[in-house]
Design an enzyme around this catalytic site. Structure first.
Site, mmCIF file in Angstrom:
data_model
loop_
_atom_site.group_PDB
_atom_site.id
_atom_site.type_symbol
_atom_site.label_atom_id
_atom_site.label_comp_id
_atom_site.label_asym_id
_atom_site.label_seq_id
_atom_site.Cartn_x
_atom_site.Cartn_y
_atom_site.Cartn_z
ATOM 1 N N THR A 1 104.702 61.110 -101.415
ATOM 2 C CA THR A 1 103.438 61.061 -102.183
ATOM 3 C C THR A 1 103.334 62.182 -103.200
ATOM 4 O O THR A 1 102.794 61.994 -104.286
ATOM 5 C CB THR A 1 102.246 61.149 -101.197
ATOM 6 O OG1 THR A 1 102.272 59.985 -100.380
ATOM 7 C CG2 THR A 1 100.912 61.213 -101.902
ATOM 8 N N THR B 1 105.322 62.629 -96.199
ATOM 9 C CA THR B 1 104.817 63.130 -94.914
ATOM 10 C C THR B 1 105.253 62.266 -93.726
ATOM 11 O O THR B 1 105.314 62.749 -92.603
ATOM 12 C CB THR B 1 103.275 63.193 -94.919
ATOM 13 O OG1 THR B 1 102.764 61.895 -95.221
ATOM 14 C CG2 THR B 1 102.764 64.200 -95.925
ATOM 15 N N ASP B 2 105.552 60.984 -93.994
ATOM 16 C CA ASP B 2 105.822 60.080 -92.862
ATOM 17 C C ASP B 2 106.979 60.556 -91.982
ATOM 18 O O ASP B 2 106.920 60.422 -90.762
ATOM 19 C CB ASP B 2 106.108 58.656 -93.370
ATOM 20 C CG ASP B 2 104.853 57.982 -93.923
ATOM 21 O OD1 ASP B 2 103.747 58.482 -93.663
ATOM 22 O OD2 ASP B 2 104.982 56.953 -94.613
ATOM 23 N N LYS C 1 103.427 64.720 -87.757
ATOM 24 C CA LYS C 1 102.347 64.094 -88.524
ATOM 25 C C LYS C 1 101.366 63.516 -87.522
ATOM 26 O O LYS C 1 101.712 62.635 -86.734
ATOM 27 C CB LYS C 1 102.895 63.000 -89.442
ATOM 28 C CG LYS C 1 101.796 62.343 -90.267
ATOM 29 C CD LYS C 1 102.322 61.480 -91.412
ATOM 30 C CE LYS C 1 101.151 60.899 -92.221
ATOM 31 N NZ LYS C 1 101.576 60.166 -93.418
ATOM 32 N N TYR D 1 105.716 64.198 -59.867
ATOM 33 C CA TYR D 1 105.428 62.863 -59.307
ATOM 34 C C TYR D 1 106.740 62.143 -59.008
ATOM 35 O O TYR D 1 107.765 62.385 -59.677
ATOM 36 C CB TYR D 1 104.642 62.023 -60.317
ATOM 37 C CG TYR D 1 103.252 62.531 -60.602
ATOM 38 C CD1 TYR D 1 102.165 62.119 -59.834
ATOM 39 C CD2 TYR D 1 103.029 63.429 -61.637
ATOM 40 C CE1 TYR D 1 100.889 62.580 -60.102
ATOM 41 C CE2 TYR D 1 101.758 63.899 -61.910
ATOM 42 C CZ TYR D 1 100.688 63.470 -61.136
ATOM 43 O OH TYR D 1 99.426 63.936 -61.407
HETATM 44 N N1 ASP Z 1 104.712 57.028 -97.352
HETATM 45 C C1 ASP Z 1 104.700 58.363 -97.906
HETATM 46 C C2 ASP Z 1 106.028 59.008 -97.595
HETATM 47 O O1 ASP Z 1 106.254 59.397 -96.484
HETATM 48 C C3 ASP Z 1 103.564 59.131 -97.339
HETATM 49 C C4 ASP Z 1 103.425 60.553 -97.862
HETATM 50 O O2 ASP Z 1 104.248 61.108 -98.524
HETATM 51 O O3 ASP Z 1 102.385 61.163 -97.520
HETATM 52 O O4 ASP Z 1 106.868 59.100 -98.456
#
Ligand code: ASP
Length: 334
Positions: free
Chosen positions: A15, A89-90, A160, A279
């Site tokens: 982005t 960010t992904d 994220k 557990y």
């Molecule tokens: N879809 C974008 C990416 O990961 C989202 C972002 O950059 O925030 O390239």
């Protein structure tokens, strides 16, 4: 002659370098030089060079790009005082972890950053994130860091957690390396800039699968994954728990272990560590040969397993390397 620090910005897309199309969708812009046009202040902080390595939405990223970024930085280590990688960010958490593992003995900062809102838009966070990333890249640091919003995060601790908040990436299971407010404040004692010789270890075994357990999960799925992969990251419930009665995953884990396919169990929770002896549903997995990921994020556990399998196929060594901290990715149980 350079009076300012020399910083190389490597662009990969995301982005932060996207533009809005007429139909309202976002896609990567063709010229990454837009970064310097949109954020002219960067030139006040440092002498900046730009290297466009890719121009993709990071959802399209493949592990080969991690190696390209690591190698490009490694080859230019002596030419620059610090490096900034702009990224979507992904999948930023995977890339920052991969860089941290791939360049050991790091002598100077590598800062990964991105944005929720593109640079050209009102209210964008790309502008401030990029400026802060360059500031951190000129600091006295020898770490891979993610700079996002108000946090400076160890590369292996980023996740994220929001598609809405401008603090989209947060530090998980580790205090942020630093905070960004009125000034930049480093909290702990990150490794300081030094004259070490870095070591490039980019070899990965990409044939690793990651899957989350859910109610009704069919063991055949895990059995299939084990047959066609060299390593598995299994996201268990809670402290590393798996089904052991109806649809038990224990036989599939035993079969994987017998075939020298490590099954690393992490938690689906964001915060905390596996503690598989509490557990029976954790103990059974351990007894079947599962390797606890402790407090590693599932992204980091997966990248680390690829990196470890790129070095060895020996199960005992894999087990011990997965639980040994290399770049602050894990707190071993004391
Ligand atoms: N879809 C974008 C990416 O990961 C989202 C972002 O950059 O925030 O390239």
């Amino acid at each position: 002659m350079h009076t300012k620090p020399r910083i190389l910005i490597l662009t990969t897309g995301g982005t932060i370098t996207m533009l809005r199309n007429e139909d309202g969708t976002l896609s990567p812009c063709r010229d990454a030089g837009v970064l310097l046009e949109c954020v002219p202040e960067l030139r006040q902080i440092a002498d900046i060079d730009l290297l466009a390595l890719a121009n993709i939405d990071s959802s399209n990223l493949q592990p080969g790009l991690w190696k390209s970024v690591a190698t490009a930085i490694y080859q230019r280590m002596d030419e620059y005082d610090g490096f900034v990688v702009t990224h979507g960010t992904d999948t930023i958490a995977y890339t920052s972890a991969a860089l941290a593992f791939m360049i050991q003995e790091l002598p100077k900062p590598i800062v990964v950053t991105g944005a929720q809102v593109p640079l050209g838009e009102i209210g964008n966070d790309g502008h401030v994130n990029l400026i802060n990333a360059v500031r951190v890249a000129t600091s006295d640091l020898a770490e891979v860091a993610v700079v996002f919003g108000s946090q400076i995060i160890y590369g292996t601790r980023a996740k994220k957690t929001s598609v809405f908040d401008l603090q989209a990436i947060v530090s998980v299971n580790e205090h942020p390396m630093g905070d960004i407010g009125l000034f930049i404040k480093f909290n702990a004692t990150p490794r300081a800039r030094n004259s070490r010789k870095p070591l490039l270890q980019p070899c990965l075994n990409e044939n690793v699968a990651r899957i989350a357990v859910y109610p009704g999960f069919k063991p055949d799925i895990l059995e299939y994954l084990v047959r066609v992969h060299d390593g598995i990251v299994l996201e268990g419930y809670g402290a590393g728990h798996i089904p052991t009665e109806t649809n038990s995953l224990v036989p599939a884990i035993k079969a994987a272990t017998a075939r020298n396919v490590p099954v690393v169990v992490c938690t689906q929770c964001i915060v905390g560590s596996t503690q598989m002896e509490i557990y029976q549903v954790g103990r059974d997995a351990l007894e079947a040969g599962a390797i606890p990921a402790l407090d590693m994020t599932s992204e980091t556990a997966m990248v680390k397993l690829m990196w470890v399998l790129g070095q060895t196929g020996d199960m005992v060594t894999i087990h011990s390397k997965m639980q040994k901290p290399f770049v602050r990715e894990i707190h071993p149980l004391s």
